[in-house]
Scaffold this active site. Structure first.
Site, PDB file in Angstrom:
ATOM      1  N   ARG A 257       0.873  -1.169   0.000  1.00 20.67           N
ATOM      2  CA  ARG A 257       0.000   0.000   0.000  1.00 20.67           C
ATOM      3  C   ARG A 257       0.909   1.217   0.000  1.00 20.67           C
ATOM      4  O   ARG A 257       1.433   1.609   1.034  1.00 20.67           O
ATOM      5  CB  ARG A 257      -0.864  -0.021   1.270  1.00 20.67           C
ATOM      6  CG  ARG A 257      -2.099   0.858   1.222  1.00 20.67           C
ATOM      7  CD  ARG A 257      -2.690   1.017   2.620  1.00 20.67           C
ATOM      8  NE  ARG A 257      -1.902   1.958   3.387  1.00 20.67           N
ATOM      9  CZ  ARG A 257      -1.768   1.940   4.707  1.00 20.67           C
ATOM     10  NH1 ARG A 257      -2.352   0.991   5.421  1.00 20.67           N
ATOM     11  NH2 ARG A 257      -1.033   2.844   5.329  1.00 20.67           N
ATOM     12  N   HIS A 261      -3.755   4.677   4.378  1.00 21.36           N
ATOM     13  CA  HIS A 261      -4.866   3.714   4.385  1.00 21.36           C
ATOM     14  C   HIS A 261      -6.098   4.340   3.736  1.00 21.36           C
ATOM     15  O   HIS A 261      -6.648   3.810   2.775  1.00 21.36           O
ATOM     16  CB  HIS A 261      -5.180   3.280   5.811  1.00 21.36           C
ATOM     17  CG  HIS A 261      -6.475   2.546   5.917  1.00 21.36           C
ATOM     18  ND1 HIS A 261      -6.673   1.322   5.330  1.00 21.36           N
ATOM     19  CD2 HIS A 261      -7.646   2.887   6.494  1.00 21.36           C
ATOM     20  CE1 HIS A 261      -7.916   0.930   5.557  1.00 21.36           C
ATOM     21  NE2 HIS A 261      -8.525   1.860   6.253  1.00 21.36           N
ATOM     22  N   TYR A 270       3.161   5.619  11.906  1.00 25.89           N
ATOM     23  CA  TYR A 270       3.476   4.219  12.234  1.00 25.89           C
ATOM     24  C   TYR A 270       4.435   3.507  11.292  1.00 25.89           C
ATOM     25  O   TYR A 270       4.792   2.376  11.542  1.00 25.89           O
ATOM     26  CB  TYR A 270       2.181   3.413  12.361  1.00 25.89           C
ATOM     27  CG  TYR A 270       1.259   3.524  11.154  1.00 25.89           C
ATOM     28  CD1 TYR A 270       1.493   2.761  10.015  1.00 25.89           C
ATOM     29  CD2 TYR A 270       0.173   4.394  11.151  1.00 25.89           C
ATOM     30  CE1 TYR A 270       0.660   2.859   8.916  1.00 25.89           C
ATOM     31  CE2 TYR A 270      -0.660   4.500  10.057  1.00 25.89           C
ATOM     32  CZ  TYR A 270      -0.415   3.730   8.935  1.00 25.89           C
ATOM     33  OH  TYR A 270      -1.230   3.837   7.842  1.00 25.89           O
TER      34      TYR A 270
HETATM   35  C1  LIG Z   1     -15.019  -6.023  10.240  1.00 22.36           C
HETATM   36  C2  LIG Z   1     -14.264  -4.756  10.116  1.00 22.36           C
HETATM   37  N1  LIG Z   1     -13.454  -4.362  11.107  1.00 22.36           N
HETATM   38  C3  LIG Z   1     -12.783  -3.212  11.042  1.00 22.36           C
HETATM   39  C4  LIG Z   1     -12.885  -2.398   9.939  1.00 22.36           C
HETATM   40  C5  LIG Z   1     -12.131  -1.065   9.892  1.00 22.36           C
HETATM   41  N2  LIG Z   1     -11.050  -1.147   8.897  1.00 22.36           N
HETATM   42  C6  LIG Z   1     -11.241  -0.727   7.644  1.00 22.36           C
HETATM   43  S1  LIG Z   1      -9.967  -1.082   6.659  1.00 22.36           S
HETATM   44  C7  LIG Z   1      -9.087  -1.784   7.893  1.00 22.36           C
HETATM   45  C8  LIG Z   1      -7.758  -2.411   7.606  1.00 22.36           C
HETATM   46  C9  LIG Z   1      -7.857  -3.445   6.522  1.00 22.36           C
HETATM   47  O1  LIG Z   1      -6.632  -4.049   6.252  1.00 22.36           O
HETATM   48  P1  LIG Z   1      -6.469  -5.073   5.052  1.00 22.36           P
HETATM   49  O2  LIG Z   1      -7.479  -6.160   5.166  1.00 22.36           O
HETATM   50  O3  LIG Z   1      -5.056  -5.492   5.020  1.00 22.36           O
HETATM   51  O4  LIG Z   1      -6.847  -4.264   3.743  1.00 22.36           O
HETATM   52  P2  LIG Z   1      -6.117  -2.992   3.173  1.00 22.36           P
HETATM   53  O5  LIG Z   1      -6.762  -1.796   3.782  1.00 22.36           O
HETATM   54  O6  LIG Z   1      -4.676  -3.092   3.489  1.00 22.36           O
HETATM   55  O7  LIG Z   1      -6.375  -3.046   1.707  1.00 22.36           O
HETATM   56  C10 LIG Z   1      -9.807  -1.716   9.085  1.00 22.36           C
HETATM   57  C11 LIG Z   1      -9.339  -2.224  10.378  1.00 22.36           C
HETATM   58  C12 LIG Z   1     -13.747  -2.833   8.918  1.00 22.36           C
HETATM   59  N3  LIG Z   1     -13.938  -2.119   7.806  1.00 22.36           N
HETATM   60  N4  LIG Z   1     -14.405  -4.005   9.023  1.00 22.36           N
END
Ligand SMILES: Cc1ncc(C[n+]2csc(CCOP(=O)(O)OP(=O)(O)O)c2C)c(N)n1
Ligand SMILES: Cc1ncc(C[n+]2csc(CCOP(=O)(O)OP(=O)(O)O)c2C)c(N)n1
Ligand SMILES: [Mg+2]
Ligand SMILES: [Mg+2]
Lengths: 356, 326, 356, 326
Positions: A257, A261, A270
């Site tokens: 990424r 975020h 971080y």
């Molecule tokens: C069930 C759930 N918990 C928490 C969140 C909040 N949240 C949104 S994105 C994220 C991180 C996601 O990480 P990853 O799966 O690695 O996907 P990336 O953002 O890196 O594409 C979090 C914690 C959410 N959307 N859904």
């Protein structure tokens, strides 16, 4: 503890185009020139769209949003491996994949502008909307695949999630269902090394995500997710096998990424700038351009033309979005249920009395 | 037509609808060969095969999650959760996806599924097997929540639920599964969802209940009528959401008094909404406060004490008599 | 698809005492005679207790219940490998494990008689009550282990679940947490081949459950769950490693549910008598008795004495249970909250007015 | 003491309590280095280390599930769910275990944990980030559900929640996180859970709200008082469960009129219980039906239309004026 080994497993890694754009001739898929050019075009359109969305967000023209910069190959090339009849079940970081599916560029603008109207594409029947609840889309993919299979259709499902989402219970449950049902589905985990501020090392304690496939007796492999050729080839083979009734596959696409975020996030809190710099060298688009140039399929003039074409496309989308003013205020009541519900008729009247 | 129990009526509805509509299938834990732990799905796998009567792995969230996918892709899954006590594991998918796909995509992707589950106490079961948590579902916009009380209405309401174009949570009062049989019309006619049913008309007091409590309440009413010579209107709520405000208000306007009998805990059980609807639509007709006879705000006790948590004949009787005397 | 292998894994199987009671001398743990006798005693007490419970249920003296017949080694021998300071986090099919922990026999009678009073043991501080929501106890185990570790205690957690429960999301989430946290915990999956009527083949599509450990980078192995020595040895080593800070282990104990799922279940509906007969030959108790006899530690006289002792113990428990009449009706209000809540004071009064 | 926002007040409460009580820890997604997506836990990891300010993997059910284990084994975990829209994934553990361990084991194993989560709309967020589902928790016996409305009460109620011997769901109205600052006493004093707060006394009408809606309602009241010269009693509910029936009844007995303002959907939102408590305890004092201003029974719209789902100044004003005029 001495005892006998009863099962052995291994996990493979696939890279075809290395970080410098050098291709492994033995592994190179034989793709027609148009397909290669289209792959580049998809990735470029996604990149520029993301950049514009970021700008629009900074100007307050849309709300909080995630971008996919750096991950154009891992969703875009994967989607290009799909057949017409396949389904796309994404999360929210597959801008390139959605563009490859034909999604119009004003759709994400609408979504991040706060409009449900961005969530569907009248002419793309098998593209699901964004999934925000992490991992929750994976069981849907399995159910969609089940229905196709039950009707004897030759159709597979391509599903995406991130490294973080693979920690969710739904992900586990769904992969197990897929395996038991020999579901025609392919699961691509875009391992971009971060889940917001959480690094892989705090997300899991295993060498790869791919090896989770072993848990379900599911074929699995890791690919260089910034290598469009590897992503394409692995996904294509997996989808073909799925359609032939040979069951699901788990593909871990190693990527990064490159930006924040979402626009509400500040990675400086971080992670080190160096890490991000390091990954810039592995940019999937640069690498692919070198490959095309090596094949004499690309040059500066074409690049300039493409940039201009994309600019116009995005401008048109922005215009569409900015003109999207006459939206129906009581739309939520139109699509709450497919049948009339008395209490909602009453409530709609009150809503309309105050809505603006 | 022979008399049928509720179990048989539901089983029959499933047989008929799977026969009639190829896109209907059943799925869940042990619903195939075993016919479900309460035998609701008996015979379906024999008749329609393993692919349309699916024994799933043991994972509630994926049961509804995959059912959502099936529904999006043209099927009409009827998924069973073995006991409602395990259905809270489905709320993420239900609230987050089943209830939202239609609205999220302006009608392009819809989720016509039914989530069936036995609920309620009175059968000497283990922990988690005796809950009444219909509120979780009724408070979830985008989902309909239905509770039948008799074999005939279970049959018709289930047909209505399967044919409904949206997700329906269908909660079956297991205490009534085999408690009695009923003469029965198996004519394939569905009942409209969202409507309460007037079991008996009356003018002095309105009594509202649903599921297994309806029958206990019926008994009380017989005695009360005998003893006091009053005229009681008994309403079977049937549809917890959407709730039939009209039928409730019309009745209370007529009687001026109301008692609600629910097995669920007191705080924010369906009775709270019924009282609120009476407040909204018929307050000025009330001659007494509405009484609710409910479970207490405690965790459902194990079965040795369970009967004290479920509204008893005595509590219901007292509530009706007090409301009449107010 | 040719590509390079980046990780290899294997899964081992441990059996020490074979189906005929023959011991592998090389693997045999060196246990004191008392420990071996105690192991047998625990398994026998569990077996007889189950048999009595079944009878009581048939007589209507208790409600629906599950028994553990055939699985006495996989939970009993595992629990015997625990240290004083370890925690036991079970599901509901660990009668032998609970007995090994010191649980009194009237406790399960109370539970299946409908009394919460069966759920705790004043003098067994680290034995958790039955967990009925499948898989939900596994995250508890991980949290308990975390707390011990945080305080620097040398204490590990031994957790149990069945083959079916391993399909639940909670199980996946918890094992991942355990791995990331290097949690001092040991997860024993009692794979008894059935989850009510669902055979393994419909529960999962992988050779072993043990290999799920690979998904989490967690040491894992399969043991003959009807072999008390193998179960003991594997669990002991895993608990020792956990206490040393070396992290969690996943142990799959292959066993068989010899009787019905619960008293409300009829296995004839879904499985063949032959299968069950086949497994009778692998009975963990018979096998262990042959082993003890071979070591001259056991004979018919001792067996008769033990049977009599157990009978008396069970009779006493039944008596306790049958005399458990003076129970406090409004107990649910005593322990709803640890603080006084006004609405519950009111509700308790109403409850007491009607209770009986 | 400088003026603080609610975010700072909560952060301060966590700092002080972790300092004071070694058994308190915080855990959740991104709560460490990142200080939480809303920065509620800023600085805690720096000060107390990674083991007491735990960045967990991404799995809500295991967050509460492991917190239950920690609580059983002597700790007092304060777990954050990033947005309440993802908290439904915890209901299985919350209802099935957190709420039950004390009762299940007659007090031998208890679960003193706090589940913190931001909720509610008004911040132009994505889907699932703007819900108000306090009913799910308030209808769960064995759990307390608290919603603060100001920096000072957030501070004191959170201290109360952490020190409470049982599970507390602590829902933070994120619209109020940084909306205003407040003069502040950081004296380590906790507020008793279960009590509503009378924000302003009055005699003509009772208005009840909580969380972010309280502030919108306060504005309306100023105008209504100015315009009509009436005397309004404003109650901050604070404790959704247990609900403070006494304070509500006392007020309505005095005023005879009541309006409730809630962001949650209408059917079975907390207002339904408030109306029912008024029915139970003060019906005969009512001079008008209780009015509720609520979200509609629809899925929370994306933010372009979200403001129409959240009670507006106009709707609240009309409700109060109509109730006064009744
Ligand atoms: C069930 C759930 N918990 C928490 C969140 C909040 N949240 C949104 S994105 C994220 C991180 C996601 O990480 P990853 O799966 O690695 O996907 P990336 O953002 O890196 O594409 C979090 C914690 C959410 N959307 N859904
Ligand atoms: C979450 C949940 N879903 C369903 C059930 C109902 N149920 C009780 S036991 C059981 C089968 C469990 O199988 P397994 O995990 O293999 O354990 P075993 O009974 O074989 O010991 C089921 C489905 C439950 N208790 N919890
Ligand atoms: Mg990621
Ligand atoms: Mg099993």
């Amino acid at each position: 503890m001495p005892s006998k080994v009863i099962a052995r497993f291994d996990v493979s890694y696939l890279q075809i185009l290395d970080e410098n754009g050098k291709v492994d001739k033995g592994l190179e898929p034989k793709l027609p020139r148009e397909k290669l050019l289209e792959m580049y075009r998809v990735m470029m359109r996604a990149r520029r769209l993301d950049e514009r969305l970021l700008k629009m967000q900074r100007q307050g023209r849309v709300g909080t949003l995630p971008v996919s910069v750096g991950q154009e190959a891992s969703s875009g090339a994967a989607a290009m491996a799909m057949a017409e009849e396949d389904w796309f079940v994404g999360s929210y970081r597959e801008v390139a994949g959605r563009i490859a599916m034909g999604e119009e560029m004003h759709k994400p603008m609408l979504i991040y502008g706060g409009f449900e109207e961005g969530n569907y594409n009248e002419d793309i029947p098998r593209l699901l909307p964004l999934a925000v609840i992490l991992g929750s889309q994976i069981p849907h993919a399995v159910g969609i695949a089940y229905a196709s299979k039950l009707r004897g259709e030759k159709s597979a499902v391509l599903a995406f999630n991130g490294d973080g989402a693979a920690s969710e219970g739904d992900w586990h449950e769904a992969l197990n269902f897929a395996s038991v049902w020999k579901s025609p589905s392919v699961f691509v985990v875009q391992n971009n090394h971060w889940a917001i501020s959480t690094p892989l090392s705090k997300q899991m304690n295993s060498e790869t995500i791919a090896q989770r496939g072993i848990a379900y007796g599911m074929p699995c492999l890791q690919v260089d997710g910034n290598d469009a050729l590897a992503v394409y080839k692995a996904t294509k083979e997996a989808l073909d096998r799925a359609r032939k009734g040979e069951g699901p596959t788990l593909i871990e696409a190693l990527t990064y990424r490159m930006l924040m975020h979402t626009t509400a996030d500040d990675p400086k809190k971080y992670r080190s700038d160096e890490e991000a710099e390091e990954w810039k060298k592995r940019d999937p688009i640069t690498r692919f351009k070198i490959y095309l140039q090596g094949k004499k399929l690309w040059n500066d003039k074409k690049e300039a033309e493409l940039e201009e074409e994309i600019k116009q496309e995005i401008d048109a989308a922005v215009k569409y979005y900015e003109n999207f003013k006459e939206f129906k205020l009581d739309q939520p009541f139109d699509h709450q249920f497919g049948t009339e519900v008395a209490s909602l008729v009453e409530q709609r009247a009150e809503y309309n009395k105050y809505a603006r | 037509m022979p008399k049928l129990t509720m179990v048989q009526a539901i089983n029959l509805a499933l047989h008929q609808e799977m026969e009639k509509d190829e896109s209907v299938l059943v799925m869940g834990q042990d619903i195939g060969k075993n016919g479900g732990v309460f035998r609701l799905t008996d015979g379906l796998q024999d008749k329609f095969g393993e692919d349309r009567a699916i024994d799933t792995p043991l994972a509630e969230s994926a049961i509804i999650g995959s059912a959502i996918g099936m529904a999006i892709n043209g099927l009409k899954p009827v998924a069973e959760i073995q006991f409602s006590g395990f259905s809270y594991l489905t709320l993420g998918q239900l609230e987050g996806n089943a209830a939202r796909f239609r609205n999220r995509t302006l009608g392009k992707f819809t989720v016509p599924l039914v989530l069936r589950m036995p609920f309620g106490g009175g059968v000497r079961a283990l922990e988690h097997h005796s809950e009444s948590k219909e509120t979780y579902y009724a408070h979830t916009a985008g989902v309909k929540t239905i509770i039948p009380s008799t074999p005939q209405t279970a049959y018709r309401l289930l047909l209505g639920a399967i044919r409904d174009p949206d997700p329906v949570v269908f909660m079956e009062p297991k205490h009534s599964y085999r408690a009695f049989k009923e003469e029965f019309e198996a004519d394939g006619e569905a009942m409209e969802l969202g409507k309460a049913r007037i079991v008996q008309e009356g003018t002095d007091i309105t009594v509202i209940s649903w599921g297994a409590m309806l029958h206990r309440t019926e008994k009380v009413i017989e005695d009360v009528v005998d003893k006091h010579g009053v005229s009681v209107e008994l309403i079977d709520l049937q549809s917890i959401a959407p709730m039939d405000a009209q039928t409730i208000a019309d009745s209370v306007k007529k009687t001026g008094r109301a008692v609600i009998v629910q097995e669920a805990q007191k705080t924010l059980g369906p009775a709270s909404e019924i009282i609120s609807l009476i407040n909204d639509n018929a307050l000025m007709y009330l001659e007494a406060p509405v009484k609710r006879v409910t479970g207490y705000d405690i965790v459902m006790p194990y079965f040795a004490r369970e009967n004290n948590q479920i509204p008893s004949i005595e509590r219901i009787t007292d509530a009706i008599e007090e409301t009449l005397a107010f």
